[in-house]
Design an enzyme around this catalytic site. Structure first.
Site, mmCIF file in Angstrom:
data_model
loop_
_atom_site.group_PDB
_atom_site.id
_atom_site.type_symbol
_atom_site.label_atom_id
_atom_site.label_comp_id
_atom_site.label_asym_id
_atom_site.label_seq_id
_atom_site.Cartn_x
_atom_site.Cartn_y
_atom_site.Cartn_z
ATOM 1 N N TRP A 112 0.844 -1.201 0.000
ATOM 2 C CA TRP A 112 0.000 0.000 0.000
ATOM 3 C C TRP A 112 0.876 1.247 0.000
ATOM 4 C CZ3 TRP A 112 -1.149 -4.144 3.410
ATOM 5 C CH2 TRP A 112 -2.257 -4.906 3.008
ATOM 6 N N HIS A 118 -6.793 1.690 3.123
ATOM 7 C CA HIS A 118 -7.879 0.717 3.034
ATOM 8 C C HIS A 118 -8.820 0.946 4.220
ATOM 9 C CE1 HIS A 118 -5.030 -2.316 5.332
ATOM 10 N NE2 HIS A 118 -5.047 -1.134 5.868
ATOM 11 N N ARG A 134 -4.393 5.951 -2.286
ATOM 12 C CA ARG A 134 -3.095 5.286 -2.462
ATOM 13 C C ARG A 134 -2.233 6.106 -3.399
ATOM 14 N NH1 ARG A 134 -4.725 -1.177 -2.594
ATOM 15 N NH2 ARG A 134 -6.018 -1.030 -0.716
ATOM 16 N N GLN A 152 -13.892 1.611 -0.717
ATOM 17 C CA GLN A 152 -13.950 0.205 -0.292
ATOM 18 C C GLN A 152 -15.158 -0.012 0.614
ATOM 19 O OE1 GLN A 152 -10.226 -1.035 1.554
ATOM 20 N NE2 GLN A 152 -9.362 -1.565 -0.456
ATOM 21 N N VAL A 167 -4.989 -11.448 8.156
ATOM 22 C CA VAL A 167 -5.867 -12.625 8.064
ATOM 23 C C VAL A 167 -5.030 -13.880 7.906
ATOM 24 C CG1 VAL A 167 -7.877 -11.414 7.113
ATOM 25 C CG2 VAL A 167 -6.121 -12.308 5.567
ATOM 26 N N ALA A 218 -13.079 -11.334 7.531
ATOM 27 C CA ALA A 218 -13.121 -9.932 7.097
ATOM 28 C C ALA A 218 -12.918 -9.897 5.592
ATOM 29 C CB ALA A 218 -12.034 -9.122 7.801
#
Ligand code: FA5
Length: 346
Positions: free
Chosen positions: A156, A184, A210, A224, A267, A309
């Site tokens: 990112w 994000h 970004r 998003q 995650v 998520a």
């Protein structure tokens, strides 16, 4: 010889002036009162024949009345002219012409798409919350298991609000916190877990930024929708089922989708979802099971609570929804493009 009655003269003059409603009547009035043979002129001329004792008072009064009547005349004439021009303007308006249309705003296609996506999630039982676009680096990165100097930060490219501390922190000291434009919506996972306990089922729509070169599928500003679900017994099949069900409800049941492994530090395991787009696959979201360390850091027992998520790109869904092949149309501010969405349902 009777003295002239100035008060009666003024009363007559004013009454007649008020009754004069066109140029000819005004002219006649002026001649009758102020003209060479007019009533007031006659009074002024006769002053010299009055008894000496009355002359000053009548002379002065008559002169003053002349000024008064001249001013009244000018005022009346202007009022009549104003009235005439209004009447003239009214006569030149063609009331049978169609009205000029006023430019009317409309919702942006990305807003329409975001709202429609929110609607589907609401039906699926999700709450909607929002978070800050200016964010601390700890929420955007560190607490999502992306520490400073971790190569994952390169995923990112960031637009920073605060400059990097030029001298660097003293040895062993924590670097000072820095603000940035969130890259994000995932920082809201952490923020939401600070104030809420399971069962959790929320989405977080919002703008992200970004420092990226743009191309047909990338913009430097994007929208998003983050999703966060945490409860007892939430499993990967729940993640897959929820996302597939969303996509099919939103874009139609015949859509071809593809899940693939992906890596996101927050995650485990991670995945991405692609949708068939012409001859290619368009990546529309990243997702995964919330990392147990994040659940633990929120003060929850990761043996008991699990969750998933996801982060969806709203512009990408808008491209699929409307059949647009280049994301850059959305923010190029070209009305020829934007007006095509007039009247589109949310
Ligand atoms: C993320 O931003 C993760 N936060 C997603 C996530 C959330 C993963 C929760 C796991 C759990 P990624 O950078 O891949 O991941 O972006 C997610 C989606 O945003 C992409 O699939 C794409 O649809 C959209 N997106 C990302 N970058 C851009 C861009 N420059 N322009 C337009 N859309 C973009």
């Amino acid at each position: 010889m009777a003295l002239p009655d100035l008060a009666a003269l003024e009363a007559d003059a004013r009454r007649e002036l008020a009754a004069a409603s066109d140029a000819a009547a005004l002219d006649g009035w002026r001649t009758r009162y102020l003209g060479r043979k007019g009533r007031l002129t006659g009074v002024l001329r006769g002053v010299r024949d009055l008894p000496a004792a009355d002359r000053p008072a009548i002379g002065k009064g008559a002169n003053a009345l002349k000024g008064t009547l001249e001013a009244a005349f000018d005022e009346r004439r202007e009022a009549l002219l104003r009235g005439a021009s209004v009447a003239q303007a009214a006569a030149s308006v063609d009331v049978t012409l169609p009205a000029r249309s006023l430019p009317q705003g409309q919702l942006h296609p990305v807003t329409l798409t975001r709202r429609a996506m929110e609607g589907v999630f609401r039906e699926m039982g999700f709450d909607i919350v929002e978070g800050p676009e200016v964010e601390w680096d700890s929420y955007n990165f560190d607490r999502l298991r992306i520490p400073r100097d971790h190569p994952a930060r390169d995923m990112w490219d960031t637009i920073w609000i605060d400059p990097e501390d030029a001298g660097g922190p003293a040895e062993g000291a924590e670097p000072p916190p820095r603000r940035l434009l969130r890259t994000h919506t995932s920082p809201m996972q952490i923020r939401y877990l600070e104030t809420h306990r399971p069962p959790i089922r929320v989405i977080v729509p919002g703008a992200c930024y970004r420092y990226e070169a743009t191309d047909a599928t990338h913009e430097w500003m994007l929208t998003q929708i983050e999703g966060l679900v945490i409860d007892e017994g939430v499993s990967f099949p729940n993640l897959k089922g929820t996302l597939e069900s969303f996509v099919h409800r939103f874009l139609g049941p015949d859509l071809e989708t593809r899940f693939r492994c992906d890596y996101f530090p927050f995650v485990e395991p991670g995945a991405e979802l692609g949708i068939r787009w012409g001859g290619r696959w368009l990546e529309v979201l990243g997702a995964g099971m919330v990392h147990p360390e994040i659940i633990e850091a929120a003060g929850l027992d990761p043996e008991r609570y699990t969750g998933f998520a996801f982060g969806m790109g709203v512009e990408r869904f808008a491209m699929l929804r409307y059949g647009i092949d280049d994301i850059r149309y959305f923010y190029a501010n070209d009305l020829r493009f934007l007006e095509q969405f007039r009247g589109s349902a949310t």
